[in-house]
Design an enzyme around this catalytic site. Structure first.
Site, mmCIF file in Angstrom:
data_model
loop_
_atom_site.group_PDB
_atom_site.id
_atom_site.type_symbol
_atom_site.label_atom_id
_atom_site.label_comp_id
_atom_site.label_asym_id
_atom_site.label_seq_id
_atom_site.Cartn_x
_atom_site.Cartn_y
_atom_site.Cartn_z
ATOM 1 C CB SER A 465 -3.770 36.685 -39.060
ATOM 2 O OG SER A 465 -4.375 36.668 -40.325
ATOM 3 C CG ASP A 476 0.238 52.274 -39.451
ATOM 4 O OD1 ASP A 476 1.314 52.369 -38.828
ATOM 5 O OD2 ASP A 476 -0.041 51.310 -40.192
ATOM 6 C CE LYS A 490 -1.350 32.622 -41.460
ATOM 7 N NZ LYS A 490 -2.081 33.443 -42.444
#
Length: 677
Positions: A465, A476, A490
């Protein structure tokens, strides 16, 4: 593939009411259960992210899952029972929408009949056992891929093997014959009592939860009783030994070790270990808890701060029926500060160069909303605490920083966004898409960077999560190198709806709550964290496959997909050249470094133990398997204890040397610092 029910399903099987009377007649639904089920399905069909409707196809899935919830190891129902139930495979959708939940009770009645037949066989035949442990025969602990029994004779043979395996395990753990008989009888007495206490509400909860989980594994139904008990357990879970437990077949399995608790501090018990006995104090009688309800086991383990509890456990690496051992833990209350971010400076010597590395361990993404709303300027939050810790670490001239997110199951989305902002100038961190395809950006709008030095983020299979949002954003933006195992996967958001707001029920009655998935997370690149998780830049050895321990293990999990990426400006701190150089160093160590070789051996051993579900019922064979496993562990410990003086072997000081993943993470961090120059 091994079958794992969700934690919620497992808890629902065992969290049954303390009824004062036994079942003398078949259970029946309460008059308003049909309206409650119809409302729940209307909400799921209308608002669930997936935008699917309860239809014939989903009906077949619900039937299969409900049967498996009742008999998850194919030990009770006959093949003829399953064939008979198939009439419901295309009817459950229509019946539920009409407010008819009787099939749940019809199927349960047959389960109760088969359960009583099994208990009659156990008490009438098997408890007077005289097993021959010289015969070469086997018992499959995982029957998910096997067929249901054709007839009673097949079930009798299966249960003979079940009981024979239980008796053999007790013998191999040093129990006397008289003690074994007493343990087995007590075990089945409690098992019968637990099933006899199921009431109408329990069956409805099992059924409606199965319907909700057919939409996705994080959608659930909570009966009023379970909702109250869940909240109670959440508050009580911070007292005792600091471990979250769940039922796995007849065993109580450790799911999570809470930061700061006695279990973590002792390092004597770990996830996937099985608790088979509990004793009070240093000399209390060890109580066998195989087959117990989860809440009863928890009540035995909990106790006043400062008191001792002894646990008989089967370590995960020993397999389902391996050798047990007894450990002692002193109960304590886990303080809030024990669950907050912590920092330490770790000196590392690598290739003749000395480094000072900061390590920040982050158990969850937390925020004290109550204190914040009251205007408390010193309220606790992940970002505030990590910012303070970084500032303290930098006064000690650290050469690099590691953020350790292993076993961090998530928490506040806002904190994941703000924490990312400590390491990037500004920009989007996560995209959140709702069921109407509307996309919102979670952005860091503060252009201040608190730390701009070398950075690594450590994750494992149980990082989920909010952890995945943070790790994905750091990756990224090219801001740091992500290490470890592929994360859980998740990438969804849930909300709880109180069904009582929309239903009128008889005075004195209550209805439950429905938790359903409403949103989905996406990285700034457009890739979802759902199902797929975050893949590390450098993968460490892992015993936990996604198919068994990640979101991918859930048949109803929402799929991975991709949306359009959003505009963001990556940093140039992690270049492809640098990452290639560090990756090569790591691959070379995989071939030559003894620590990494040991880690690979350990994970392979654990992977083998987890996947081994066919166990011998021959005493000599089982003893040999246990002895060989113990020999391998002893040899491993001896190798680890040997002094390291060979060229190419690194040294790490002032750190728990048992934490091989952290050790390797620090070595990679030293390679990153060296590559940067």
């Amino acid at each position: 593939m091994k079958k794992y029910l969700s934690i919620m399903s497992l808890c629902l099987i065992t969290l049954v009411a303390y009824s004062q009377s036994t079942q003398e007649e078949n259970l029946k639904p309460k008059i308003y259960f049909g309206d409650e089920a119809r409302l729940a399905v209307q909400i799921l069909d209308t608002y669930h992210y997936r935008k699917i409707s309860l239809n014939d196809s989903l009906s077949a899935v619900i039937l299969k899952e409900y049967i498996e919830t009742l008999d998850n190891n194919k030990s009770y129902f006959l093949k003829s029972d399953i064939a008979e139930f198939q009439e419901y495979s295309t009817q459950l959708d229509d019946l539920t929408k009409e407010g008819n939940v009787f099939p749940a009770y019809t199927i349960y009645d047959r389960f109760k009949q088969r359960f009583d037949e099994r208990m009659d066989y156990v008490y009438g035949t098997l408890l007077d056992y005289d097993f021959d442990f010289t015969i070469d025969e086997y018992y499959d602990t995982d029957r998910s891929e096997l067929e249901y029994a054709e007839n009673t004779e097949e079930l009798n043979d299966l249960w003979r093997k079940i009981l024979k395996s239980q008796v053999l395990s007790l013998k191999l753990n040093g129990k006397a014959d008289s003690s074994i008989n007493k343990t087995i009888v007590t075990r089945y007495d409690r098992f019968k009592k637990a099933i006899s206490q199921y009431n109408s509400e329990d069956i409805f909860e099992l059924y409606l939860n199965t319907i909700a989980e057919a939409y996705d594994p994080h959608s659930n139904y909570f009966s009023p009783k379970t909702s109250d008990r869940f909240q109670q357990n959440m508050s009580l879970s911070l007292e005792g030994i600091g471990a979250r437990l769940q039922t796995d077949n007849d065993f109580t399995k450790v799911v999570e070790i809470l930061p700061g608790g006695p279990a973590m501090k002792s390092d004597l018990i770990h996830p996937d270990d099985r608790i088979i006995g509990v004793a009070q104090g240093e000399d209390g009688e060890m109580v066998d808890v195989i087959g117990w309800r989860i809440d009863d086991v928890v009540q035995l383990i909990k106790g006043p701060k400062g008191t001792t509890v002894r646990l008989e456990i089967i370590p995960a690496e020993s397999g389902v029926y391996g050798a047990s051992k007894t450990i002692s833990l002193v109960r304590d209350k886990i303080k809030l500060e024990d669950m907050q971010a912590k920092a330490e400076v770790v000196p590392v010597t690598r290739n003749g160069r000395q480094y000072q590395f900061g390590v920040i361990t982050l158990p969850s993404f937390y925020m004290d909303f109550e204190a914040y709303q009251k205007g408390d300027v010193d309220y606790n939050s992940t970002t505030r605490d990590v910012k303070r810790l970084i500032e303290e670490l930098e006064t000690k001239n650290i050469d690099g920083l590691m953020i350790d997110l292993r076993n961090n199951g998530g928490g506040s989305l806002a904190e994941a966004i703000d924490l990312t902002g400590l390491f990037i100038k500004d920009g989007p961190v996560v995209q959140v898409k709702n069921s109407s395809n509307k996309i919102e950006l979670g952005e860091d709008v503060d252009d201040k960077v608190i730390y701009d030095g070398p950075l690594t983020v450590m994750i494992n299979r149980f990082s989920a999560s909010a952890s995945e949002i943070f790790a994905g954003a750091i990756q990224d933006y090219g801001r740091g190198v992500v290490l470890g195992e592929t994360s859980f996967g998740k990438g969804t958001v849930q909300s709880v709806i109180d069904l009582g707001r929309y239903l009128n029920v008889p005075e004195g009655e209550k209805v439950g709550q429905l938790k359903l998935t409403l949103q989905k997370f996406y990285r700034v690149t457009g890739s979802s964290t759902q199902h797929k998780g975050v893949d590390p830049d450098i993968n460490f050895p892992s015993a936990f496959s996604a198919e068994e321990f990640g979101e991918s293990s859930r048949p109803s999990a929402l799929p991975w997909d991709q949306i359009k990426g959003t505009k963001y400006k990556p940093t140039d701190q992690v270049t492809q050249k640098m990452l290639a150089e560090v990756s090569k160093e790591y691959r070379d160590r995989l071939q030559n470094d003894r620590h990494l070789k040991d880690l690979i051996s350990e994970t392979e051993e654990l992977k083998k133990s987890i996947s081994t579900t066919r166990i011998s019922l021959n005493q000599e064979e089982r003893q040999r398997e246990i002895a060989e496993a113990e020999k391998r562990r002893t040899e491993q410990s001896a190798m680890e204890g040997a002094k390291i003086g060979k060229e190419g072997i690194y040294e790490v000081n002032n750190i728990d040397v048992d934490d091989k993943y952290l050790r390797e993470g620090l070595v990679v961090l030293s390679d990153i610092v060296s590559a940067i120059g």
